[in-house]
Design a protein around this motif. Structure first.
Motif, PDB file in Angstrom:
ATOM      1  N   ALA A   1     -24.236 -26.426  44.495  1.00  0.00           N
ATOM      2  CA  ALA A   1     -24.404 -26.793  45.899  1.00  0.00           C
ATOM      3  C   ALA A   1     -25.540 -27.788  46.064  1.00  0.00           C
ATOM      4  O   ALA A   1     -25.440 -28.736  46.850  1.00  0.00           O
ATOM      5  CB  ALA A   1     -24.662 -25.540  46.739  1.00  0.00           C
ATOM      6  N   ALA A   2     -26.613 -27.595  45.326  1.00  0.00           N
ATOM      7  CA  ALA A   2     -27.738 -28.539  45.391  1.00  0.00           C
ATOM      8  C   ALA A   2     -27.312 -29.914  44.902  1.00  0.00           C
ATOM      9  O   ALA A   2     -27.665 -30.937  45.506  1.00  0.00           O
ATOM     10  CB  ALA A   2     -28.906 -28.017  44.556  1.00  0.00           C
ATOM     11  N   ASP A   3     -26.558 -29.954  43.810  1.00  0.00           N
ATOM     12  CA  ASP A   3     -26.059 -31.236  43.300  1.00  0.00           C
ATOM     13  C   ASP A   3     -25.205 -31.938  44.348  1.00  0.00           C
ATOM     14  O   ASP A   3     -25.342 -33.150  44.583  1.00  0.00           O
ATOM     15  CB  ASP A   3     -25.230 -31.026  42.034  1.00  0.00           C
ATOM     16  CG  ASP A   3     -26.026 -30.511  40.858  1.00  0.00           C
ATOM     17  OD1 ASP A   3     -27.233 -30.797  40.786  1.00  0.00           O
ATOM     18  OD2 ASP A   3     -25.436 -29.811  40.015  1.00  0.00           O
ATOM     19  N   ALA A   4     -24.303 -31.195  44.971  1.00  0.00           N
ATOM     20  CA  ALA A   4     -23.411 -31.779  45.968  1.00  0.00           C
ATOM     21  C   ALA A   4     -24.193 -32.293  47.169  1.00  0.00           C
ATOM     22  O   ALA A   4     -23.908 -33.376  47.695  1.00  0.00           O
ATOM     23  CB  ALA A   4     -22.369 -30.750  46.407  1.00  0.00           C
ATOM     24  N   PHE A   5     -25.193 -31.527  47.613  1.00  0.00           N
ATOM     25  CA  PHE A   5     -26.018 -31.970  48.735  1.00  0.00           C
ATOM     26  C   PHE A   5     -26.725 -33.281  48.407  1.00  0.00           C
ATOM     27  O   PHE A   5     -26.783 -34.199  49.240  1.00  0.00           O
ATOM     28  CB  PHE A   5     -27.043 -30.892  49.087  1.00  0.00           C
ATOM     29  CG  PHE A   5     -27.971 -31.276  50.199  1.00  0.00           C
ATOM     30  CD1 PHE A   5     -27.523 -31.319  51.511  1.00  0.00           C
ATOM     31  CD2 PHE A   5     -29.292 -31.599  49.938  1.00  0.00           C
ATOM     32  CE1 PHE A   5     -28.380 -31.689  52.547  1.00  0.00           C
ATOM     33  CE2 PHE A   5     -30.146 -31.967  50.966  1.00  0.00           C
ATOM     34  CZ  PHE A   5     -29.697 -32.007  52.272  1.00  0.00           C
ATOM     35  N   LEU A   6     -27.231 -33.392  47.199  1.00  0.00           N
ATOM     36  CA  LEU A   6     -27.924 -34.618  46.817  1.00  0.00           C
ATOM     37  C   LEU A   6     -26.949 -35.788  46.670  1.00  0.00           C
ATOM     38  O   LEU A   6     -27.312 -36.937  46.969  1.00  0.00           O
ATOM     39  CB  LEU A   6     -28.699 -34.405  45.520  1.00  0.00           C
ATOM     40  CG  LEU A   6     -29.909 -33.475  45.623  1.00  0.00           C
ATOM     41  CD1 LEU A   6     -30.594 -33.334  44.265  1.00  0.00           C
ATOM     42  CD2 LEU A   6     -30.912 -33.980  46.670  1.00  0.00           C
ATOM     43  N   LEU A   7     -25.724 -35.531  46.230  1.00  0.00           N
ATOM     44  CA  LEU A   7     -24.729 -36.609  46.165  1.00  0.00           C
ATOM     45  C   LEU A   7     -24.481 -37.192  47.563  1.00  0.00           C
ATOM     46  O   LEU A   7     -24.296 -38.405  47.711  1.00  0.00           O
ATOM     47  CB  LEU A   7     -23.410 -36.093  45.591  1.00  0.00           C
ATOM     48  CG  LEU A   7     -23.349 -35.789  44.099  1.00  0.00           C
ATOM     49  CD1 LEU A   7     -21.963 -35.265  43.729  1.00  0.00           C
ATOM     50  CD2 LEU A   7     -23.692 -37.013  43.255  1.00  0.00           C
ATOM     51  N   GLY A   8     -24.475 -36.335  48.581  1.00  0.00           N
ATOM     52  CA  GLY A   8     -24.184 -36.781  49.929  1.00  0.00           C
ATOM     53  C   GLY A   8     -25.362 -37.395  50.654  1.00  0.00           C
ATOM     54  O   GLY A   8     -25.182 -37.954  51.740  1.00  0.00           O
ATOM     55  N   THR A   9     -26.536 -37.311  50.069  1.00  0.00           N
ATOM     56  CA  THR A   9     -27.733 -37.845  50.725  1.00  0.00           C
ATOM     57  C   THR A   9     -28.405 -38.873  49.815  1.00  0.00           C
ATOM     58  O   THR A   9     -28.070 -40.051  49.853  1.00  0.00           O
ATOM     59  CB  THR A   9     -28.698 -36.697  51.075  1.00  0.00           C
ATOM     60  OG1 THR A   9     -28.920 -35.866  49.904  1.00  0.00           O
ATOM     61  CG2 THR A   9     -28.133 -35.821  52.184  1.00  0.00           C
ATOM     62  N   ARG A  10     -29.311 -38.409  48.998  1.00  0.00           N
ATOM     63  CA  ARG A  10     -30.064 -39.301  48.111  1.00  0.00           C
ATOM     64  C   ARG A  10     -29.147 -40.064  47.159  1.00  0.00           C
ATOM     65  O   ARG A  10     -29.368 -41.252  46.881  1.00  0.00           O
ATOM     66  CB  ARG A  10     -31.070 -38.458  47.319  1.00  0.00           C
ATOM     67  CG  ARG A  10     -32.083 -39.259  46.530  1.00  0.00           C
ATOM     68  CD  ARG A  10     -32.992 -38.361  45.698  1.00  0.00           C
ATOM     69  NE  ARG A  10     -34.183 -39.088  45.288  1.00  0.00           N
ATOM     70  CZ  ARG A  10     -35.335 -39.084  45.945  1.00  0.00           C
ATOM     71  NH1 ARG A  10     -35.448 -38.373  47.055  1.00  0.00           N
ATOM     72  NH2 ARG A  10     -36.358 -39.778  45.499  1.00  0.00           N
ATOM     73  N   GLY A  11     -28.092 -39.395  46.671  1.00  0.00           N
ATOM     74  CA  GLY A  11     -27.185 -40.038  45.727  1.00  0.00           C
ATOM     75  C   GLY A  11     -26.473 -41.232  46.331  1.00  0.00           C
ATOM     76  O   GLY A  11     -26.304 -42.270  45.679  1.00  0.00           O
ATOM     77  N   GLY A  12     -26.035 -41.091  47.587  1.00  0.00           N
ATOM     78  CA  GLY A  12     -25.380 -42.213  48.246  1.00  0.00           C
ATOM     79  C   GLY A  12     -26.314 -43.394  48.406  1.00  0.00           C
ATOM     80  O   GLY A  12     -25.916 -44.551  48.209  1.00  0.00           O
ATOM     81  N   ALA A  13     -27.567 -43.111  48.769  1.00  0.00           N
ATOM     82  CA  ALA A  13     -28.547 -44.188  48.893  1.00  0.00           C
ATOM     83  C   ALA A  13     -28.775 -44.872  47.549  1.00  0.00           C
ATOM     84  O   ALA A  13     -28.829 -46.112  47.464  1.00  0.00           O
ATOM     85  CB  ALA A  13     -29.860 -43.628  49.440  1.00  0.00           C
ATOM     86  N   ASP A  14     -28.904 -44.087  46.485  1.00  0.00           N
ATOM     87  CA  ASP A  14     -29.107 -44.661  45.150  1.00  0.00           C
ATOM     88  C   ASP A  14     -27.916 -45.524  44.739  1.00  0.00           C
ATOM     89  O   ASP A  14     -28.082 -46.610  44.174  1.00  0.00           O
ATOM     90  CB  ASP A  14     -29.315 -43.551  44.123  1.00  0.00           C
ATOM     91  CG  ASP A  14     -30.658 -42.844  44.270  1.00  0.00           C
ATOM     92  OD1 ASP A  14     -31.540 -43.383  44.972  1.00  0.00           O
ATOM     93  OD2 ASP A  14     -30.821 -41.747  43.697  1.00  0.00           O
TER      94      ASP A  14
END
Length: 435
Positions: free
Chosen positions: A333-346
């Motif tokens: 769940a943490a990985d998925a949350f980061l994909l939708g936030t910080r990951g998209g920005a990266d």
């Protein structure tokens, strides 16, 4: 105006996916974050304090979308990708007027903001209309006006139009730098090598982002793969992977393709919902992340998904990764949350959005707890609370949204746009397209 936001839980979307209890976020007059941390450690301030219930988190980043296609939602929904495009979508799009596209984008932007998606990367026609629509709703957009070869479309003229826009207005403009302009070469199968190379060179000269569909369907790039080995190999040949590049979908990749993306710093927009609906395949997200490729999440268009609720992509990305590997721990769940936030920005090459950190824009989402998903309350372990947010609640309890520190959604509704009026305009336009 400076302001402090105080919430029982703040999720800053730092690399460790921390949950800060009883925490604050300070925002300056320009709309950027100046401080994030526990309230007990916060600096003294005379700024007004906004006290929130529940969770405060960064706005989600939709790394690949065609949001004006709210006008086409549901059309040809049971066809495979290439038939859907050639028989349904492209003929309908040929009837669109610039004002129609603005209307579709206004509704799409409102829909995303109500779901806590503050930024979207859009590939669509009439970029000026899209920019005006997003400035109206108060969202944030990274535009990729298309470069294509179709009857009646001149890729050279399209390229020149993008160049004039950037050279006149700059890469980013608008309040809170809400608009970024880049390039949208549709795909390797819709452009020849000369067009791809010219687009890559033009974008590199201006430091602009290139958004391009890559290896989406098994049958779409057959000729390119036969000649060049793979679509990424072709894009490398023409220089398109040497600047800022976002590869959308990127499903049918080899190990060599993934290594090339990693070496060139290419971002990838994973669109699991659209990929599944169109039976395009399951992207190798686990392998891409292991290789160090920046991966974000995209909804694709609302005619191929058929919504633009990125929270569903968080869930699907984890589900498909687990199914593909047979490992229920491979994407948490943490990985998925980061994909939708910080990951998209990266993936988009943006270090100013996607997280609550000093210097980034204060694009923020308030999620309240009035939902069965949060019946256990806040006094649960961090992992359980995050799991309840990602797996159970999703966008249902998004109540308030700020972009660059400015509130644009209150109590679940746009504060800038009459949603009922826009929906009526979309219905009128859709009826004309069907006639």
């Amino acid at each position: 105006m400076q302001r402090r936001f105080h919430a029982p839980v703040v999720l800053p979307a730092d690399p460790a996916c921390s949950l800060l209890r009883d925490a604050v976020v300070d925002v300056d007059e320009a709309g950027r974050v100046t401080h994030v941390g526990p309230a007990s450690e916060a600096p003294e301030t005379s700024a007004p304090v906004t006290r929130l219930s529940g969770l405060l988190l960064p706005g989600l980043v939709n790394a690949h979308a065609h949001s004006p296609m709210t006008l086409l939602r549901g059309m040809g929904g049971d066809l495979p990708l290439l038939r859907w495009l050639t028989e349904i979508i492209w003929p309908a799009e040929a009837k669109l007027k610039p004002a129609d596209i603005r209307t579709g984008m206004v509704l799409g932007s409102v829909e995303m903001l109500r779901h806590g998606v503050t930024t979207s990367a859009e590939m669509y026609f009439e970029g000026e209309q899209l920019a005006d629509a997003v400035l109206t709703t108060g969202g944030r957009v990274i535009l990729a006006p298309p470069v294509m070869e179709l009857p009646g479309m001149d890729w050279r003229a399209m390229l020149k139009g993008i160049e004039r826009w950037i050279d006149t207005d700059g890469l980013r403009f608008g309040p809170g730098e809400r608009i970024e302009v880049g390039y949208g070469p549709h795909s390797a199968y819709m452009l020849n090598e000369e067009a791809l190379r010219a687009t890559a060179e033009s974008a590199a000269e201006r430091g602009a982002l290139v958004q391009i569909h890559v290896a989406e369907a098994a049958l779409e790039d057959v000729k390119q793969r036969e000649v060049h080995g793979s679509v990424p190999a072709l894009l490398e040949k023409v220089g398109m992977l040497r600047g800022r590049t976002l590869a959308a979908h990127a499903i049918h990749l080899s190990d060599e393709d993934i290594a090339l993306f990693a070496a060139r710093g290419v971002g990838m927009a994973h669109c699991p919902g659209s990929n599944a609906k169109l039976a395009s395949g399951i992207a190798r997200v686990t392998d891409l992340r292991k290789a160090g490729v920046a991966v974000g999440l995209g909804t694709d268009g609302p005619a191929s998904n058929d919504d633009i609720d990125l929270w569903e992509e968080l869930q699907l990305s984890a589900m498909f990764a687990r199914l593909a590997t047979g490992d229920s721990t491979v994407l948490t769940a943490a990985d998925a949350f980061l994909l939708g936030t910080r990951g998209g920005a990266d993936a988009l090459g943006r270090t100013d959005i996607g997280a609550l950190e000093p210097g980034r824009w204060a694009d923020m989402v308030h999620v309240d707890l009035d939902d069965p998903a949060f019946a256990a309350g806040l006094d649960v372990p961090d992992e359980q609370l995050l799991s309840n947010l990602v797996w159970a609640a999703g966008s249902r309890r998004v109540r308030d949204v700020w972009v660059a520190g400015e509130q644009v959604v209150g109590d679940g509704e746009s504060l800038r746009v009459d949603r009922a009026k826009v929906q009526a305009e979309v219905a009128e336009t859709s009826a004309r397209l069907r006639s």
